[in-house]
Design a protein around this motif. Sequence first.
Motif, PDB file in Angstrom:
ATOM      1  N   ARG A 356       0.709  -1.259  -0.070  1.00 23.48           N
ATOM      2  CA  ARG A 356      -0.003   0.007   0.040  1.00 23.48           C
ATOM      3  C   ARG A 356       0.779   1.310  -0.028  1.00 23.48           C
ATOM      4  NH1 ARG A 356      -2.627  -4.418   2.320  1.00 23.48           N
ATOM      5  NH2 ARG A 356      -4.605  -4.314   2.007  1.00 23.48           N
ATOM      6  N   THR A 357       2.039   1.078  -0.009  1.00 24.04           N
ATOM      7  CA  THR A 357       3.278   2.318  -0.175  1.00 24.04           C
ATOM      8  C   THR A 357       4.184   2.040  -1.455  1.00 24.04           C
ATOM      9  OG1 THR A 357       4.849   1.271   1.531  1.00 24.04           O
ATOM     10  CG2 THR A 357       2.992   2.451   2.322  1.00 24.04           C
ATOM     11  N   ALA A 358       4.677   2.899  -2.085  1.00 25.55           N
ATOM     12  CA  ALA A 358       5.531   3.056  -2.969  1.00 25.55           C
ATOM     13  C   ALA A 358       6.799   2.359  -2.383  1.00 25.55           C
ATOM     14  CB  ALA A 358       5.979   4.252  -3.429  1.00 25.55           C
ATOM     15  N   SER A 359       7.142   2.374  -1.255  1.00 26.85           N
ATOM     16  CA  SER A 359       8.260   1.344  -0.883  1.00 26.85           C
ATOM     17  C   SER A 359       8.063   0.046  -0.962  1.00 26.85           C
ATOM     18  CB  SER A 359       8.762   2.005   0.657  1.00 26.85           C
ATOM     19  OG  SER A 359       9.744   1.047   1.024  1.00 26.85           O
ATOM     20  N   ASP A 360       6.921  -0.499  -0.361  1.00 27.06           N
ATOM     21  CA  ASP A 360       6.603  -1.922  -0.309  1.00 27.06           C
ATOM     22  C   ASP A 360       6.452  -2.392  -2.006  1.00 27.06           C
ATOM     23  OD1 ASP A 360       6.413  -2.023   2.316  1.00 27.06           O
ATOM     24  OD2 ASP A 360       4.285  -1.805   2.634  1.00 27.06           O
ATOM     25  N   ILE A 361       5.854  -1.718  -2.730  1.00 23.88           N
ATOM     26  CA  ILE A 361       5.510  -1.982  -4.055  1.00 23.88           C
ATOM     27  C   ILE A 361       6.884  -2.132  -4.694  1.00 23.88           C
ATOM     28  CG2 ILE A 361       4.762  -1.369  -6.197  1.00 23.88           C
ATOM     29  CD1 ILE A 361       2.513  -0.104  -4.849  1.00 23.88           C
ATOM     30  N   ALA A 362       8.058  -1.440  -4.402  1.00 23.18           N
ATOM     31  CA  ALA A 362       9.253  -1.414  -4.954  1.00 23.18           C
ATOM     32  C   ALA A 362      10.138  -2.665  -4.529  1.00 23.18           C
ATOM     33  CB  ALA A 362      10.038   0.048  -4.831  1.00 23.18           C
ATOM     34  N   ASN A 363       9.771  -2.996  -3.334  1.00 24.73           N
ATOM     35  CA  ASN A 363      10.643  -4.000  -2.802  1.00 24.73           C
ATOM     36  C   ASN A 363       9.665  -5.513  -3.106  1.00 24.73           C
ATOM     37  OD1 ASN A 363      13.085  -2.940  -1.463  1.00 24.73           O
ATOM     38  ND2 ASN A 363      11.265  -1.555  -0.552  1.00 24.73           N
ATOM     39  N   GLY A 364       8.659  -5.434  -3.648  1.00 23.88           N
ATOM     40  CA  GLY A 364       7.920  -6.473  -3.720  1.00 23.88           C
ATOM     41  C   GLY A 364       7.132  -7.127  -2.422  1.00 23.88           C
ATOM     42  N   LEU A 365       6.658  -6.226  -1.850  1.00 22.24           N
ATOM     43  CA  LEU A 365       5.946  -6.517  -0.279  1.00 22.24           C
ATOM     44  C   LEU A 365       4.511  -6.397  -0.311  1.00 22.24           C
ATOM     45  CD1 LEU A 365       8.539  -4.895   2.173  1.00 22.24           C
ATOM     46  CD2 LEU A 365       8.718  -7.180   1.168  1.00 22.24           C
ATOM     47  N   PHE A 366       3.826  -7.431  -0.575  1.00 12.89           N
ATOM     48  CA  PHE A 366       2.437  -7.560  -0.744  1.00 12.89           C
ATOM     49  C   PHE A 366       1.674  -8.490   0.120  1.00 12.89           C
ATOM     50  CE2 PHE A 366       4.072  -6.332  -4.865  1.00 12.89           C
ATOM     51  CZ  PHE A 366       3.343  -5.182  -5.331  1.00 12.89           C
ATOM     52  N   ASP A 367       0.159  -8.230   0.526  1.00 12.72           N
ATOM     53  CA  ASP A 367      -0.358  -8.940   1.100  1.00 12.72           C
ATOM     54  C   ASP A 367      -1.440  -9.632  -0.389  1.00 12.72           C
ATOM     55  OD1 ASP A 367      -2.427  -7.344   0.784  1.00 12.72           O
ATOM     56  OD2 ASP A 367      -2.532  -7.023   3.073  1.00 12.72           O
ATOM     57  N   CYS A 368      -2.222 -10.321  -0.129  1.00 12.00           N
ATOM     58  CA  CYS A 368      -2.964 -10.923  -1.465  1.00 12.00           C
ATOM     59  C   CYS A 368      -3.922  -9.684  -1.887  1.00 12.00           C
ATOM     60  CB  CYS A 368      -3.908 -12.127  -0.786  1.00 12.00           C
ATOM     61  SG  CYS A 368      -5.145 -11.681   0.458  1.00 12.00           S
ATOM     62  N   SER A 369      -4.648  -8.820  -1.138  1.00  9.23           N
ATOM     63  CA  SER A 369      -5.913  -8.053  -1.722  1.00  9.23           C
ATOM     64  C   SER A 369      -4.986  -7.035  -2.279  1.00  9.23           C
ATOM     65  CB  SER A 369      -6.621  -7.774  -0.493  1.00  9.23           C
ATOM     66  OG  SER A 369      -6.109  -7.269   0.292  1.00  9.23           O
ATOM     67  N   ALA A 370      -3.771  -6.488  -1.732  1.00 10.21           N
ATOM     68  CA  ALA A 370      -3.160  -5.165  -2.261  1.00 10.21           C
ATOM     69  C   ALA A 370      -2.415  -5.575  -3.629  1.00 10.21           C
ATOM     70  CB  ALA A 370      -1.998  -4.961  -1.182  1.00 10.21           C
ATOM     71  N   PHE A 371      -2.014  -6.812  -3.628  1.00  3.15           N
ATOM     72  CA  PHE A 371      -1.249  -7.127  -4.980  1.00  3.15           C
ATOM     73  C   PHE A 371      -2.388  -7.162  -6.044  1.00  3.15           C
ATOM     74  CE2 PHE A 371      -0.874 -10.613  -8.100  1.00  3.15           C
ATOM     75  CZ  PHE A 371       0.615 -10.395  -8.596  1.00  3.15           C
ATOM     76  N   VAL A 372      -3.525  -7.798  -5.989  1.00  5.31           N
ATOM     77  CA  VAL A 372      -4.719  -7.903  -6.664  1.00  5.31           C
ATOM     78  C   VAL A 372      -5.103  -6.382  -7.101  1.00  5.31           C
ATOM     79  CG1 VAL A 372      -7.118  -8.216  -7.040  1.00  5.31           C
ATOM     80  CG2 VAL A 372      -5.697 -10.009  -5.975  1.00  5.31           C
ATOM     81  N   ALA A 373      -5.097  -5.396  -6.071  1.00  2.00           N
ATOM     82  CA  ALA A 373      -5.549  -4.046  -6.302  1.00  2.00           C
ATOM     83  C   ALA A 373      -4.337  -3.402  -7.224  1.00  2.00           C
ATOM     84  CB  ALA A 373      -5.601  -3.244  -5.053  1.00  2.00           C
ATOM     85  N   TRP A 374      -3.053  -3.755  -6.958  1.00  2.00           N
ATOM     86  CA  TRP A 374      -1.956  -2.950  -7.548  1.00  2.00           C
ATOM     87  C   TRP A 374      -1.817  -3.623  -8.997  1.00  2.00           C
ATOM     88  CZ3 TRP A 374       2.030  -5.818  -9.934  1.00  2.00           C
ATOM     89  CH2 TRP A 374       2.874  -5.011 -10.469  1.00  2.00           C
ATOM     90  N   ALA A 375      -2.012  -4.896  -9.278  1.00  2.00           N
ATOM     91  CA  ALA A 375      -1.834  -5.638 -10.540  1.00  2.00           C
ATOM     92  C   ALA A 375      -3.042  -4.732 -11.344  1.00  2.00           C
ATOM     93  CB  ALA A 375      -2.311  -7.000 -10.383  1.00  2.00           C
ATOM     94  N   TYR A 376      -4.005  -4.582 -11.074  1.00  2.11           N
ATOM     95  CA  TYR A 376      -5.391  -4.060 -11.987  1.00  2.11           C
ATOM     96  C   TYR A 376      -4.988  -2.651 -12.185  1.00  2.11           C
ATOM     97  CZ  TYR A 376      -8.580  -7.856 -13.180  1.00  2.11           C
ATOM     98  OH  TYR A 376      -8.981  -8.781 -13.799  1.00  2.11           O
ATOM     99  N   LYS A 377      -4.309  -1.894 -11.136  1.00  2.00           N
ATOM    100  CA  LYS A 377      -4.130  -0.556 -11.176  1.00  2.00           C
ATOM    101  C   LYS A 377      -3.117  -0.457 -12.456  1.00  2.00           C
ATOM    102  CE  LYS A 377      -2.798   3.479  -8.769  1.00  2.00           C
ATOM    103  NZ  LYS A 377      -2.509   4.409  -7.502  1.00  2.00           N
TER     104      LYS A 377
END
Length: 459
Positions: A356-377
Amino acid sequence: MSLKKKLIVLNTTIMLGLGSAFAIPSVKAESITEIQSQRTGIQSDISEAEQVIQELKKEQSKMNAQIAQIESAMKENDQKIKDTKQEIKDTEKDIESLKKEIKALEERIAKREEVLKERALSFQESGGDVEYLEVVLGSKSFGEFVNRVGAVATIVEADQQILSEQEADKADLEKKQATVEKKLQNLKDMEVELKGMQSQIEDQKAETVNMKAKIEKKESETEALKQSLENKDAGLEAQIASIRENIKKEEERKASEKAELDRAAEEVNSSNASNSSSEGSSSSSSEESSSSSKGEASAKSEGESSSNSSKNSSAAKPAASKTETSSKPSSANTGSAITAGYKYIGNSTYKFGGGRTASDIANGLFDCSAFVAWAYKQAGVNLPASTDALKGAGRQVSDSQKQPGDLVFFNTYKTDGHVGIYVGGGKFIGSQSSTGVAIANMDSGYWAGVYNGRVVRVN
């Protein structure tokens, strides 16, 4: 027995000896060819067994890496559970402290209410505004008048302040109660979620350990088969060596017998030359010549027969078959929402509340629902980052109608506790607690057991 008869017997013995010398090794050579053919088949089986063992070792290595990831996730989850429990304890202490504050507030509110009641009662008993006028008009001087007016105004202002403080304390009390109760409830929900997730991780670890045990068993069985084949091949190799040794000894024995026969023939010929007449010598030479001619004819016949046999053998071999080639069908385009996550496969870590943050996304840190939301974004579609909200992010379709790109839900620690994106072929991509972002099989194993059939199509 005449000399002529002796020579015939001697030549016959020589021919029989030579024939036997070549016939026996020929038979043994055929045995070697047959055994060597068996060895070729066994060695091919050994090679296949070695390939299977190598593949099993690779699978075992993958299982070990997966178990290490699972154990790491479990360790991190345990720590998160401990931290959450501590937060719950701290919040409960805050609640106890707040309860004391609330009690003090309630006491102050109650005292103010008593003061206000007494003043209201006194004001009512004294006649209200009449008493106020009496206080003001009963002044003996202008200064006393001013003082009395000020005193009355102060009393009225104090009452208003009391009422204002009373309302402020009540609002503060309600706010504190709501904040602490919400925080405590959130922490308790998080603890339940983490414990459910931990149970899920433990199930996945048990399944992975079981798979590893099966792989190790299969590897052990294949090793045993390979060893058995190697032992059999070594036995056949020993048979070939034994046959070759016997051939060598047989050839040496026949060569020795031939040499003895040759010496005997020379002795007979020498005796014949010294004791027989020229006619006898001529006759003997004629017979030897005839015998030699027959030997050459026989050898020529054998050579032609061998040549014909070789040609027939060559003609009997079937022509090499052409290798058929086939191309795998190209995979269908499953949409940018699916392919966006491919770069994180094997290069990410599950993080509760991550993604849910740019840092987490850059480092590939996701939980299941955040990954789905990011992928569709990445595909230009905005989705909420919680499993409960994702259930209503599109229209539901039946399991039999699911297509690549649909959201699929699983009952893990709770109903619809996990979500992923269907990629086709009975598989989905998602951020799993034990693997991070990965493609998993929902038709077998753990995920097949928790898939609940809920499918949501978002576009």
